[in-house]
Design an enzyme around this catalytic site. Structure first.
Site, PDB file in Angstrom:
ATOM      1  N   PRO A 237      39.580  32.147  42.256  1.00 48.86           N
ATOM      2  CA  PRO A 237      39.460  30.691  42.377  1.00 48.86           C
ATOM      3  C   PRO A 237      40.684  30.085  43.047  1.00 48.86           C
ATOM      4  CG  PRO A 237      39.090  31.443  40.120  1.00 48.86           C
ATOM      5  CD  PRO A 237      39.674  32.586  40.879  1.00 48.86           C
ATOM      6  N   GLU A 238      40.460  29.395  44.139  1.00 49.41           N
ATOM      7  CA  GLU A 238      41.504  28.611  44.806  1.00 49.41           C
ATOM      8  C   GLU A 238      41.053  27.155  44.746  1.00 49.41           C
ATOM      9  OE1 GLU A 238      42.544  30.297  48.625  1.00 49.41           O
ATOM     10  OE2 GLU A 238      42.075  32.315  47.961  1.00 49.41           O
TER      11      GLU A 238
END
Length: 295
Positions: free
Chosen positions: A2-3
């Site tokens: 997750p960014e």
DNA sequence: AACTGTCCCTGCAAGC
DNA sequence: TGCTTGCAGGGACAGT
């Protein structure tokens, strides 16, 4: 992994599900997930409260509670937040489960096989003590004003390799390894270019590509990789991975120029993929420093 | 100031 | 088939 786009998608999911719903049960089974405080602190801090806002800073989620406390959630590598119905089985590696009241009881599960992720309940007035890293986060290119001049000041004021600079959360918050590679490729900037020596045109391209790629990825609800576990609250995959041009493609022909063979670099355990034809190293870079692994 | 390596951890893939 | 090894990576940290 997750960014920013994935965390923003999760933030929107939380805003649609938990706001205004009172917490009626909390189960903490993963001590490592709450290592910053304790299982008891997370239970006591959440039980009976109602979330009133969900914010995001870089890759950090912040849920504001009516108790005037807040919850920080960081998914790190493998964390997921999943919205479960009452009869749904808890996925394996569920470390925290928070159940909300309503017409039917529903549960927010924090699931994290690698246990790098964290859940912290804290008093925002004491954030500098409990979560000092929050105050040290750099500009968020989606949530904050982020014009070309902002990026130019960041880049010009430092003498750093541009890829590690993009990944530095203290400078720009939210970009991780996938989007850094995609942004540099789209901007035609070599990952080892020296930030202080980027041309004005390169800074402009970099700024345009940071904004465009992050916005497009948010609109696509993030990237779900073959091996990675990112899905949104409802378990749905994102679709931006279909638009990746370099990430995961080392050794393959460049989709952009059709000539270069994408190369793989590694610094201190982090990999980088780029096209040596599209992304030329200007004079100021230090291209010989990295260990090259060219498939 | 900038950079490097280490640690934390599990799941998966490749190699033997 | 069943083991071992390597790799993936975000971020804090220590050391240079």
């Amino acid at each position: 992994m997750p960014e920013l786009p994935e965390v923003e998608t999760v933030r929107r999911g939380l805003a649609e599900t938990i706001l205004g719903r009172r917490v009626v049960d909390v189960v903490v089974t993963g001590a490592r997930t709450v290592r910053r405080t304790s299982p008891e602190a997370v239970f006591d801090g959440l039980m009976g409260t109602t979330p009133i806002a969900v914010r995001r800073r870089g890759k950090y989620l912040l849920v504001m509670l009516d108790s005037r406390e807040a919850v920080m959630i960081h998914l790190r590598m493998s964390g997921q937040l999943l919205w479960l119905e009452e009869h749904d089985a808890r996925p394996s590696h569920t470390h925290v489960a928070v159940t909300f009241d309503g017409e039917r009881r529903q549960t927010l599960a924090f699931v994290d096989p690698r246990t790098f992720g964290e859940v912290v309940v804290f008093d925002p007035e004491r954030a500098d003590v409990v979560l000092p890293e929050l105050a040290r986060l750099g500009v968020d290119p989606v949530a904050d004003p982020f014009d070309r001049a902002t990026l130019a000041a960041i880049v010009r004021g430092r003498s750093r390799l541009v890829k590690p600079l993009l990944l530095d959360q203290h400078v720009i918050a939210g970009i991780g390894n996938i989007y850094a590679d995609e942004i540099l490729h789209a901007a035609k900037v070599h990952p080892e270019a020296l930030s202080s020596r980027l041309s004005g045109a390169a800074v402009t391209r970099l700024h345009t590509c940071i904004v465009r790629i992050l916005d497009d990825a948010v609109a696509a609800r993030g990237s779900t990789l073959v091996d990675a576990r990112y899905v949104d609250l409802m378990g749905e995959s994102g679709s931006y991975q279909t638009r990746h041009r370099v990430y995961g493609r080392a050794g393959l022909r460049c989709l952009t120029c059709g000539r270069g063979i994408l190369r793989h670099l590694r610094w201190s355990g982090r990999s980088t993929v780029f096209c040596p034809v599209c992304q030329r190293l200007p004079g100021g870079g230090r291209g010989q420093r990295a260990i090259r692994i060219t498939p």
